[in-house]
Design an enzyme around this catalytic site. Structure first.
Site, PDB file in Angstrom:
ATOM      1  N   ASP A  67       0.816  -1.218   0.000  1.00  0.00           N
ATOM      2  CA  ASP A  67       0.000   0.000   0.000  1.00  0.00           C
ATOM      3  C   ASP A  67       0.850   1.268   0.000  1.00  0.00           C
ATOM      4  OD1 ASP A  67       0.950  -0.312   2.604  1.00  0.00           O
ATOM      5  OD2 ASP A  67      -0.985  -0.869   3.422  1.00  0.00           O
ATOM      6  N   ASN A 136      -7.219  -3.128  14.461  1.00  0.00           N
ATOM      7  CA  ASN A 136      -8.630  -3.379  14.147  1.00  0.00           C
ATOM      8  C   ASN A 136      -8.799  -4.564  13.196  1.00  0.00           C
ATOM      9  OD1 ASN A 136      -7.667  -2.366  11.766  1.00  0.00           O
ATOM     10  ND2 ASN A 136      -9.153  -0.721  11.573  1.00  0.00           N
ATOM     11  N   HIS A 138      -7.111  -5.024  10.334  1.00  0.00           N
ATOM     12  CA  HIS A 138      -6.878  -4.775   8.903  1.00  0.00           C
ATOM     13  C   HIS A 138      -5.587  -5.437   8.422  1.00  0.00           C
ATOM     14  CE1 HIS A 138      -4.479  -0.718   9.314  1.00  0.00           C
ATOM     15  NE2 HIS A 138      -3.739  -1.754   9.597  1.00  0.00           N
ATOM     16  N   GLU A 143      -9.717  -2.361   5.402  1.00  0.00           N
ATOM     17  CA  GLU A 143     -10.263  -2.038   6.718  1.00  0.00           C
ATOM     18  C   GLU A 143     -11.534  -2.843   7.004  1.00  0.00           C
ATOM     19  OE1 GLU A 143      -8.470  -0.369   8.601  1.00  0.00           O
ATOM     20  OE2 GLU A 143      -7.794   1.559   7.839  1.00  0.00           O
TER      21      GLU A 143
END
Ligand code: PGA
Length: 247
Positions: A67, A136, A138, A143
């Protein structure tokens, strides 16, 4: 799942680096998927040391990063291009044109996603994909939510992700709101996925991701169904697994 627990972060970094070294000695033209963030820094340091000792060469390796933030100049110290050059590429023998990172400054972001996806396809399958894990759940910037995307796409960063990454920026407002990320399909095509997680603050999420329900609300939970998932944890991150084993 192949689960490996290490007594401390240094042992973890060394083992993850050695796994990559071993692959490259068997397959010098391997395609690697690479991650950024706090987790891989020690792994890259160990890889640089292995190159300097002459144990391995990256001369024929191709890399694809997961990314890149949208809107940070490539020379911004928090851009992932800068990070990769700083922690790895500049110190090893990989030709720059064999390193790929999405261009978060492309005028047309959709076209950039298509270009990156095409590059990935042209390269064939990723031999080893190195992944970290967000608090979280991801992976990359995929996400939690109701839908996950298969291909490279522009993602809106979850507020928790922006908060977690604010530690790298001068002010929380400077954390970009969007990023280009490989999708789950691109990640899943990898022959082997190497998930590396450190620290007690990730003990719950890594346990949930690897033993809980498979759901888009925890993107890393999908890793449970990858046929060649290798997990490396330090003792902090492995706390919940060790409790289960002890109990
Ligand atoms: P970290 O990030 O290595 O900086 O904790 C991991 C991630 O968010 O994927």
């Amino acid at each position: 799942m192949n689960l490996n627990i290490f007594a401390n972060p240094d042992a973890l970094h060394e083992a993850a680096a050695q796994r990559i070294v071993h692959l490259l000695r068997q397959k010098p033209d391997a395609v690697l998927g690479l991650a950024t963030g706090g987790t891989p820094v020690g792994i890259y340091r160990a890889l640089v040391a292995a190159v300097r000792r002459g144990e391995v060469t990256f001369a024929r390796v191709t890399t694809f990063n997961l990314d890149e933030y949208v809107g940070l100049p490539p020379d911004h110290p928090e851009s992932y291009r800068f990070y990769m050059d700083h922690h790895l590429f500049r110190h090893i023998d990989i030709p720059p044109e064999q390193t790929h990172i999405p261009d978060g400054n492309a005028a047309d972001l959709e076209r950039e996603c298509e270009r990156y996806e095409r590059l990935l396809q042209d390269a064939g399958r990723i031999d080893l994909m190195l992944l970290g894990l967000g608090h979280n759940g991801h992976i990359g910037f995929n996400e939690p939510g109701q839908v996950l995307h298969s291909k490279t796409h522009v993602a809106v960063l979850h507020p928790q992700t922006r908060k977690a990454n604010a530690r790298f920026f001068r002010s929380p407002d400077e954390v970009p709101t969007r990023a280009i990320t490989m999708g789950l399909g691109s990640i899943f095509k990898a022959e082997t996925i190497l998930l590396v997680v450190k620290g007690a603050d990730k003990a719950d999420i890594v346990h949930r991701a690897l033993t809980g329900p498979i759901t888009t609300e925890c993107p890393a939970s999908l890793l449970q169904i990858h046929p060649r998932l290798v997990v490396m944890l330090d003792e902090g991150a492995a706390a919940r697994f060790m409790q289960t084993m002890a109990g």
